[in-house]
Write a protein that holds these residues in place. Structure first.
Motif: not given
Length: 699
Positions: A247-266, A271-276
């Motif tokens: 469910l989350v491996a692909g989205p994580i791979r895309e999210a960690i490439l977001i340059p901005n720290k705040t946007a990346r963490q959000e 992704i985590r909350d949706e999985a939960v």
């Protein structure tokens, strides 16, 4: 039963003993080294607090005043809040032992190291580190140690193991190194612009001694060690792990490439909350398991991306430095200020110039001393986009400030060249990794903006490490994410000429000299790049101080004249201060510093002091005041507190019948010094200052 081991370390006996004191702790060791004695205890709870998914480890180092034969100051006469040294030593103990607890050990654990006796060698910190590790080793607490520690100094080109306080004053290198038998776990210390090769050599020498101490701890464990508790690893349903991964491996791979720290963490949080929300079901533990699986996947994806593709979360290569901007003179009324920004990390550094009155007095076990250079680091919650109550500085703030202060201290001018007390405050306004290193860079720029004649500019860089088996990648200028998910945090500061400070923490089983060498060389390249960017904004200290900074002027008087300047009950010096509008400090050696807002006020004070301390010269003419009239002459004060006698025969060219015919008390007259005898008595003449009488006309 009491068990002990002994060995020689740097000419002194190190003794580790267990079984005599603190027997109700899970593990306790009484360590002595010379006349320094430290008791270390380790206790872990028997149950895990529900919902805990981290190691709740607390380490406390405390110094008892009685250890040095002292009674604490203050109204209550007992030990209060931890001193800066106690906080820093607690961190020294914590950092090498924390990575050695097994994965999944979530039991509340406390290590306390108490200094019971202290000599003047200043070795209580490394003794506490050794004792704490030994206490964990002989306890039933699972621990993948032991670790040991030594200090390394360098005096006149020679390395010294565990140098005493006297030797440290002349050391060009001062490191604390901790490690296991296999590898180095932690390095902390400073140097006077030494080359990287020298630092590696010092660490290697330290590791040789560490191995010997580790062997003795293992001997003690063999004699008296308890059986370790069995920790049952928490079981996670493999089917759930696979479902979360899909469910989350692909989205994580895309999210960690977001340059901005705040946007990346959000995005990662989303992704985590949706999985939960989708997978948690009815089991109360399932939500926590999903989050653990998510974190493990994030950990793996970030590391694999770096190792396989050489690409980091913000798109940089392994050795690439984030964008840097520097500004100086950003605050109009401060003595010196700078804003240093590197990526999403920003430090506002401000320098204040003070006088001797602003020095900080430190009452340590080893004795009293004064600090004339201080650096204070603040990390407000808004710097990471959080809202939480402001509190007094925590251990992290104290530790980061101490590191930055150590980095800059080798380039700070001595009091003979720059007689100011210096304080730097670094307020972190944004943070995404390496904020302590931004403090070093901002602090350097602020010092130069204030006109402090530093020896060389200093810059700092934080290095990271990703290691999976034989795959290794050293990272320059790490992000907060890379610090959190990486294997090393290696901070290096220095000038163009060499290293001024190191702080290394390892999260794996240790690091080899070859890896340290690679990291130090890569750090040097990064440091030189940062220094070049800083020089584009301000390359050297300003020639003039801020108009709002005090001007300090120095002078020296003879020690026997100090009382003349001070006056009875301080009356004289208070009068000078009030009349001239200055601050004056007089030390026991006769050195005087005068702080003023303008040169004219300082010069007026200097003139007054010079008059008070002026030495009487034979043959010189003085305007004196008649203080007392006697039958045989008059006593005249020629300098404050200095009288001489004008004999009746020296009052005038003609024969004087009565002294009062020529002078009156309180009258000012010119007199010449004829002689100063062996007893210090001064013989004066008024006659020598008067015109010679005219010769009588020829009849």
């Amino acid at each position: 039963m009491v068990h002990s081991v002994e060995m020689e370390v740097a000419g002194r006996t190190l003794r580790l003993e267990t079984g005599r004191v603190a027997k109700q702790a899970d593990g306790s060791v009484l360590a002595s080294y010379g006349d320094t004695v430290v008791l270390a205890t380790a206790v872990a709870s028997q149950t895990v607090k529900p919902g805990t998914d981290f190691l709740p480890l607390t380490v406390d180092y405390q110094e008892k005043a009685y250890a040095a034969g002292k009674i604490p100051g203050g109204y209550f006469k007992r030990e209060g809040r931890p001193s800066e040294k106690e906080v820093l030593t607690s961190r020294l103990i914590d950092r090498p032992i924390r990575p050695l607890f097994p994965e999944g050990f979530y039991y509340e654990t406390q290590v306390i190291a108490s200094v019971l006796s202290a000599d003047q060698t200043g070795s209580s910190d490394v003794v506490a580190m050794i004792a704490s590790s030994a206490a964990l080793e002989v306890s039933d607490i699972p621990f993948n140690g032991p670790v040991a520690a030594v200090k390394i100094g360098r005096v006149n080109g020679q390395f010294v193991v565990n140098p005493d306080m006297t030797s440290l004053e002349s050391c060009e290198l001062h490191l604390v190194v901790a490690g296991t038998a296999d590898a180095v776990m932690m390095v902390e210390g400073g140097a006077n612009e030494l080359p990287e090769a020298t630092m590696i050599e010092a660490i290697e020498i330290a590791h040789v001694e560490i191995k010997k101490i580790v062997a003795k701890i293992l001997d003690l464990k063999a004699m008296a060690g308890k059986s370790k508790r069995t920790i049952k690893a928490e079981e996670i349903d493999p089917a759930l792990a696979e479902e979360v991964r899909r469910l989350v491996a692909g989205p994580i791979r895309e999210a960690i490439l977001i340059p901005n720290k705040t946007a990346r963490q959000e995005r990662l949080d989303q992704i985590r909350d949706e999985a939960v929300e989708k997978l948690r079901g009815e089991d109360p533990n399932r939500e926590r398991h999903i989050k653990l699986i998510f974190h493990s996947l994030e950990y793996s994806e970030v590391r694999n991306m770096i190792l396989e593709r050489g690409v980091r979360a913000d798109g940089r290569g392994p050795s690439e430095i984030r964008a840097i901007t520097c500004e100086v003179g950003v605050l109009p009324r401060t003595h010196g200020s700078a804003l240093f920004t590197r990526g999403e990390t920003q430090s506002l550094a401000v320098v204040t110039l003070g006088t001797t009155e602003d020095e900080q007095r430190i009452d340590a076990l080893e004795g009293e001393y004064y600090r004339t250079f201080m650096l204070h680091y603040n990390f407000p919650p808004f710097s990471v986009g959080e809202a939480r109550p402001l509190r007094s500085p925590g251990r992290r703030e104290v530790g980061h400030g101490a590191l930055a202060e150590r980095a800059l201290r080798p380039v700070i001018p001595g009091k003979d060249k720059f007689p100011y007390t210096l304080r730097i405050v670094s307020d972190i306004l944004e943070s995404n990794g390496s904020s302590s290193m931004a403090t070093v860079c901002g602090g350097t720029l602020a010092l130069m903006d204030a006109g402090v004649p530093i020896k060389e500019p200093v810059a700092g860089i934080a290095m990271g490490l990703i290691k999976e088996g034989d795959r290794v990648m050293v990272l320059s200028d790490i992000l907060g994410l890379e610090d959190h998910l990486g294997d090393m945090d290696f901070k290096v500061t220095g000038t163009r000429n060499g290293v001024t400070a190191l702080q290394m923490d390892i999260k794996i089983g240790g690091i080899t000299p070859d890896l340290m060498r690679q990291a130090l060389n890569q750090a040097r390249d990064g440091r030189l790049y940062i220094l070049a960017r800083m020089a584009e904004t301000l390359g050297a200290p300003r020639q003039k101080l801020s108009p709002f900074a005090p001007r300090i002027f120095t002078m020296k008087i003879k020690q026997d004249k100090i009382r003349d300047v001070i006056g009875p009950g301080g009356k004289t010096i208070r009068g000078i201060i009030a009349e001239c509008g200055v601050k004056i400090n007089v030390d026991d050696s006769g050195d005087i510093s005068i702080a003023a807002t303008d040169e004219a006020s300082a010069q007026k004070a200097k003139d007054m002091i010079n008059r008070l301390t002026e030495e009487v010269e034979v043959g010189k003419v003085y305007l004196g005041t008649v203080r007392k009239i006697m039958d045989f002459g008059a006593f005249v004060e020629i300098l404050p507190g200095t009288d001489g006698l004008v004999h009746i025969s020296q009052l005038a060219h003609h024969r004087v019948k009565s002294v009062s015919d020529e002078v009156t008390e309180g009258e000012q007259i010119l007199v010449k010094v004829l002689e100063i005898d062996k007893q210090g008595k001064i013989r004066l003449s008024r006659k020598e200052t008067l015109p010679a009488p005219s010769a009588p006309a020829a009849g």
